[in-house]
Each structure stands twice: as C-alpha cells, then as structure tokens.
Design a protein around this motif. Structure first.
Motif: not given
Length: 93
Positions: A52-53, A58-61, A69-70
């Motif tokens: 989930m982390y 991955a969903l944060v622009p 944040l990858a």
C-alpha cells in the motif's frame, strides 16, 4: 499486537485456556503455535503495508512535490528483509 494479547489474556477471559492446557499437546507446542500464528499475521500485515505504501506514492502527483516518490520494488524487498531481520534478532523474553 491484538492477536498476541488475545492469544493469552483472551483465552483466560473466555475460559478456554484450561481445556487447551488439558490436551495432549505440550505447553511448548501450544506457545509455539501461538507465536507462529502471530508472526504469520504480522508478516502479512507488513507485506500489505509495504504494498500500500508503494501504491499510495504512485498515486501522488509528482509535479506537486519537489522530490521523487517512486519506490523501487527492490527497495521494498530490502526493507522487508531489514524488518524480518530485526524481528528475528530480538532475544526471547
């Protein structure tokens, strides 16, 4: 943590500890089973948290933050190994 507490104190409250201790299983086998069950659920919880982390970041622009944040899969695997090693290196009480 809830499972570990319920495996001991919860059985006394439900009055199922005494019948369990009256079975032919040794106390060491009973405690080992409780520890393994708790460890299995803890491992599943850690794996779910790591997955989930990765999905959450991955969903944060990326353009809204000034850093990447990858999270590579191999870094998550390394983190899992560190967590497992720290759990296994703690001496038993």
């Amino acid at each position: 943590m809830q499972l570990a507490i319920d495996a001991t104190a919860g059985e006394r409250e439900r009055q199922s500890l005494e019948p369990l201790l009256a079975t032919p299983a040794t106390r060491a086998e009973i405690i080992s089973g409780k520890i393994l069950a708790t460890a299995a659920f803890t491992l599943l919880s850690v794996l779910a948290t790591l997955v989930m982390y990765r999905l959450a970041f991955a969903l944060v622009p990326a353009e809204r933050v000034d850093m990447s944040l990858a999270v590579p899969v191999d870094a998550l695997g390394l983190l899992l190994l560190v967590i497992l090693r720290s759990c296994c290196s703690v001496p038993p009480c």
